[in-house]
Design an enzyme around this catalytic site. Structure first.
Site, PDB file in Angstrom:
ATOM      1  CG  HIS A 127      32.657  37.594  36.751  1.00  0.00           C
ATOM      2  ND1 HIS A 127      33.102  37.526  38.111  1.00  0.00           N
ATOM      3  CD2 HIS A 127      32.282  38.890  36.561  1.00  0.00           C
ATOM      4  CE1 HIS A 127      32.979  38.663  38.629  1.00  0.00           C
ATOM      5  NE2 HIS A 127      32.601  39.607  37.620  1.00  0.00           N
ATOM      6  CE1 TYR A 212      30.971  38.620  50.016  1.00  0.00           C
ATOM      7  CE2 TYR A 212      30.063  37.996  52.161  1.00  0.00           C
ATOM      8  CZ  TYR A 212      30.373  38.918  51.480  1.00  0.00           C
ATOM      9  OH  TYR A 212      29.921  40.041  51.606  1.00  0.00           O
ATOM     10  NE  ARG A 268      22.941  45.674  48.173  1.00  0.00           N
ATOM     11  CZ  ARG A 268      22.069  44.987  49.052  1.00  0.00           C
ATOM     12  NH1 ARG A 268      21.362  45.807  49.865  1.00  0.00           N
ATOM     13  NH2 ARG A 268      22.353  43.918  49.169  1.00  0.00           N
ATOM     14  CE  LYS A 269      21.373  46.054  53.590  1.00  0.00           C
ATOM     15  NZ  LYS A 269      19.943  45.303  54.026  1.00  0.00           N
TER      16      LYS A 269
END
Length: 312
Positions: A127, A212, A268-269
């Site tokens: 990161h 993404y 999560r989603k």
């Protein structure tokens, strides 16, 4: 692969246990003006990382937190397994003999010495901003896949992540989190500065940038492009296998095995435009302004298609 999973889950469980005894203001520490989680990073590790010797066949994934790192890690480890004539997900997967937690800046200071014994190609995740990476990565032309995501979804996902992971400071309200996100008080620093710094490297041949959103739009083409970049030949069957194994549904279903208790927080989603459920009109304007000031008009800024994904 079993050993690698145990390494990951063991480190996460240890960090969570350590965080449970700490005050909120102790969870992060500052290094060179950027905040990092105390339970997984340390000044000693950063010091040791400076002299890390990269190989030109290392496979490196660079991404700001909550940009889709775990998703791409799945894809890249499967691609490496295929390049080694192994079956993705089998017991004899990448670095299974001597597993190391793949995040470069996470772990003990001795890990880099142990990594010299790993077979090539080594898979690493980071990161970190480019100026804080070991100089050998750029000197030896190690290939880097830079993953970026629209900033509003990054902030939204980071908010839920902070509230689900004890190793990071939690927030009572989205408004409190948004204030800190815009004030550069996040672990791993300011996302806009991250993008701005990486933009300086965006034209280098050893760096491929992918978003993404474009992977969501066309997973098969994205996987094929990644494989080409890293020089990995794929059959049509292998391509479909990688795409299927890296679908959100598949990864969420297997998350208990692959990521332990962190699985529910990580997966999560996995969608696009979840920010619309949180951002106020004023917050939209503030982030739009920050984007314009820091990154709009740059190579990475254009690639993000901000008007498409971040405008109401």
């Amino acid at each position: 692969m079993e050993k690698s999973r145990k390494t990951f889950i063991g480190l996460v469980d240890k960090a969570i246990a350590a965080a449970s005894t700490m005050r909120r203001d102790e969870l992060l520490f500052s290094h060179k003006g950027i905040l990092y989680p105390t339970t997984v990073c340390s000044p000693e590790t950063f010091k040791a990382l400076e002299s890390f010797e990269a190989r030109n066949d290392d496979v490196i994934l660079a991404a700001y937190p909550k940009s889709g790192t775990n998703w791409l890690s799945q894809i890249l480890t499967d691609l490496i397994a295929i390049s080694q004539k192994k079956t993705p997900g089998s017991e004899s997967s990448v670095n299974a003999e001597e597993p190391e937690f793949p995040y470069l800046e996470v772990g003990d200071a001795e890990k880099y010495e142990r990594m010299t014994k790993l077979l090539s190609p080594r898979f690493m995740v980071t990161h970190l901003r480019p100026e804080n990476l070991p100089k050998s990565i750029f000197k030896n032309n190690a290939k880097i896949l830079l993953l970026i995501r629209n900033p509003k979804d990054v902030a939204t996902s980071f908010y839920h992540f902070c509230n689900g992971l004890p190793s990071l400071p939690s927030y009572e309200t989205w408004d409190d989190f948004f204030t800190d996100f815009m004030a550069k008080k996040m672990a791993w620093g300011c996302y806009f500065e991250y993008l701005s710094e990486w933009n300086k490297y965006s034209d280098k041949e050893n760096i491929m940038t992918i978003t993404y959103e474009e992977i969501k739009e066309n997973p098969a083409l994205s996987v094929k492009n990644m494989a080409t970049f890293f020089g990995i030949a794929l059959t049509e069957e292998e391509l479909q296998l990688v795409v299927e194994r890296s679908s959100f549904q598949s990864m969420k279903k297997n998350s208990d095995k692959t990521h332990g208790s962190l699985g529910k927080v990580l997966f999560r989603k996995g969608g696009v435009s979840d920010w619309k459920n949180l951002f106020s009109e004023d917050q939209n304007e503030k982030m739009d302004k920050a984007f314009e000031e820091h990154i709009a008009g740059t190579t990475l800024g254009k690639k993000l298609k901000y008007d498409l994904y971040c405008k109401v």
